[in-house]
Design an enzyme around this catalytic site. Sequence first.
Site, PDB file in Angstrom:
ATOM      1  N   GLN A   1      35.458 100.359  39.078  1.00 17.46           N
ATOM      2  CA  GLN A   1      34.902  99.562  37.984  1.00 17.46           C
ATOM      3  C   GLN A   1      34.655 100.447  36.760  1.00 17.46           C
ATOM      4  O   GLN A   1      33.821 101.356  36.816  1.00 17.46           O
ATOM      5  CB  GLN A   1      33.571  98.938  38.423  1.00 17.46           C
ATOM      6  CG  GLN A   1      32.920  98.075  37.360  1.00 17.46           C
ATOM      7  CD  GLN A   1      31.552  97.588  37.800  1.00 17.46           C
ATOM      8  OE1 GLN A   1      30.698  98.380  38.194  1.00 17.46           O
ATOM      9  NE2 GLN A   1      31.329  96.297  37.739  1.00 17.46           N
ATOM     10  N   GLY A   2      35.352 100.183  35.670  1.00 20.60           N
ATOM     11  CA  GLY A   2      35.182 100.961  34.439  1.00 20.60           C
ATOM     12  C   GLY A   2      34.401 100.166  33.414  1.00 20.60           C
ATOM     13  O   GLY A   2      34.989  99.652  32.454  1.00 20.60           O
TER      14      GLY A   2
ATOM     15  N   GLU B   1      13.928  99.685  35.679  1.00 21.95           N
ATOM     16  CA  GLU B   1      13.203  99.219  34.483  1.00 21.95           C
ATOM     17  C   GLU B   1      13.846  97.945  33.933  1.00 21.95           C
ATOM     18  O   GLU B   1      13.159  97.047  33.437  1.00 21.95           O
ATOM     19  CB  GLU B   1      13.217 100.307  33.401  1.00 21.95           C
ATOM     20  CG  GLU B   1      12.389 101.554  33.731  1.00 21.95           C
ATOM     21  CD  GLU B   1      13.091 102.513  34.685  1.00 21.95           C
ATOM     22  OE1 GLU B   1      14.259 102.258  35.049  1.00 21.95           O
ATOM     23  OE2 GLU B   1      12.453 103.510  35.082  1.00 21.95           O
TER      24      GLU B   1
ATOM     25  N   SER C   1      32.692 104.886  40.176  1.00 24.42           N
ATOM     26  CA  SER C   1      32.755 105.219  41.602  1.00 24.42           C
ATOM     27  C   SER C   1      34.197 105.140  42.104  1.00 24.42           C
ATOM     28  O   SER C   1      34.898 104.165  41.829  1.00 24.42           O
ATOM     29  CB  SER C   1      31.885 104.257  42.421  1.00 24.42           C
ATOM     30  OG  SER C   1      30.553 104.322  42.003  1.00 24.42           O
TER      31      SER C   1
ATOM     32  N   SER D   1      30.587 101.205  32.598  1.00 24.79           N
ATOM     33  CA  SER D   1      29.631 102.095  31.930  1.00 24.79           C
ATOM     34  C   SER D   1      30.326 103.176  31.111  1.00 24.79           C
ATOM     35  O   SER D   1      31.385 103.686  31.491  1.00 24.79           O
ATOM     36  CB  SER D   1      28.743 102.797  32.970  1.00 24.79           C
ATOM     37  OG  SER D   1      28.120 101.874  33.805  1.00 24.79           O
TER      38      SER D   1
ATOM     39  N   GLU E   1      29.132  90.892  42.184  1.00 23.24           N
ATOM     40  CA  GLU E   1      28.663  92.197  42.674  1.00 23.24           C
ATOM     41  C   GLU E   1      27.259  92.068  43.267  1.00 23.24           C
ATOM     42  O   GLU E   1      26.928  92.702  44.260  1.00 23.24           O
ATOM     43  CB  GLU E   1      28.666  93.201  41.506  1.00 23.24           C
ATOM     44  CG  GLU E   1      28.250  94.604  41.892  1.00 23.24           C
ATOM     45  CD  GLU E   1      28.326  95.587  40.723  1.00 23.24           C
ATOM     46  OE1 GLU E   1      28.807  95.204  39.634  1.00 23.24           O
ATOM     47  OE2 GLU E   1      27.905  96.732  40.906  1.00 23.24           O
TER      48      GLU E   1
END
Length: 373
Positions: free
Chosen positions: A126-127, A357, A161, A129, A244
Amino acid sequence: MRLNFTKDDEAFRHRARDWLIANVPRERAPHEGMPARRFSLDWLSSCHEGGWAGIGWPAEYGGQGLPPDRLVLWYEEYVRARAPSILDCTFVALNHAGPTLIACGTEEQKAFHLPLILSGRSIWCQGFSEPGSGSDLASLSTTGTIDGDHLVVNGQKIWTSFADIADYQELLIRTDPGSKRHKGLSWVICDMTSPGITVRPIENMAGVSHFAEVFYDDVCIPLSNVVGALHDGWSVAMTTLAFERKTAAMGLQLELSIRIEDLIALAEPLPGTATYERLSDLRAETAALRAMTYRTLFREPRTASDGSLVRLYFAELAQRIHRATMDVLGPAALVDSAWTHDYLESYSETIAGGAAEIQRNIIAERILGLPRE
Ligand SMILES: Cc1cc2nc3c(=O)[nH]c(=O)nc-3n(C[C@H](O)[C@H](O)[C@H](O)COP(=O)(O)OP(=O)(O)OC[C@H]3O[C@@H](n4cnc5c(N)ncnc54)[C@H](O)[C@@H]3O)c2cc1C
């Protein structure tokens, strides 16, 4: 919400249990690199041959279209049989790239990729971030410039990942020049063997390099690889994130219940001791997590913010359990490196898949009705 399992459900449970007992690999899954790739693809292909791969996928795409209550039974048996963790290098393909293609892809994209995924013949990463665009994903700046029937991609992703062993990537890029935030993005299928891609693995504190930086230098991607409409990638990405966070998370949550039982069996704490109290509390919290998971799955209407409650509770409980493991086992935890590895990896639980957060912000705003940030 259904409160009881039927005779048919129980028959399904027994079929799953019998198959898992006979087929779960005895050896431990490698953590990274080609050995991890080979192990996971072999396991997925054996699940596929047994009819157990992608059982939540619609039947027309090779799954069984099973509803959430059947998936619960499957995952319960899966973790009980100590089958390989579902968060391996096939996770993206099976749990969100494939389902996203089913929901938003073209017939050609589905016909090519879905059989490869389900039968354990392709790994996806998964690209999404980028440096500076993690929690604030909409600020991403990797670009795809239209050139004839191709996009020419330039930029950088991070924390991808299994990028080093993946065949394909779900890649989110800015394709409308000058667009801002959620507008003007596209979700594209990137072939990881394309010229111009450089993958640089990052080692984490457990000493494992399962994520990487990925650099794109004039990478050509056919426009036919855009999933959903061009410039409408944000809505496709939200579909991906919803998959996900949905049923797959359930498997991870159920894994924790096995972890605490293993720890109790190993530590054999005496009643009345502090360790006994601590492990009892953790076992109770694990039961609470399981109850929350079921409630979220079966409650209608289901809301994304319910998922944040469970995700946050899971992440922090996982860290408490792994910390207790190290405290209770002491130096013995170092003898079996798997305990230490899992403890060090658990620090990432409150970052991956949406930081703690951010989950708290969602809970505050959407569940508690507090003012927006
Ligand atoms: C093990 C692991 C695997 C991953 N795999 C992938 C992958 O395969 N593909 C992929 O695309 N990404 C992946 N990620 C990246 C992950 O999605 C991001 O790390 C996550 O979204 C947080 O983004 P960031 O790291 O940029 O931190 P930042 O967004 O920079 O946040 C830094 C800190 O600031 C806090 N913060 C940020 N904004 C706010 C706010 N508005 N209010 C309060 N606090 C805030 C955060 O909670 C955090 O504590 C992975 C991460 C991990 C840890």
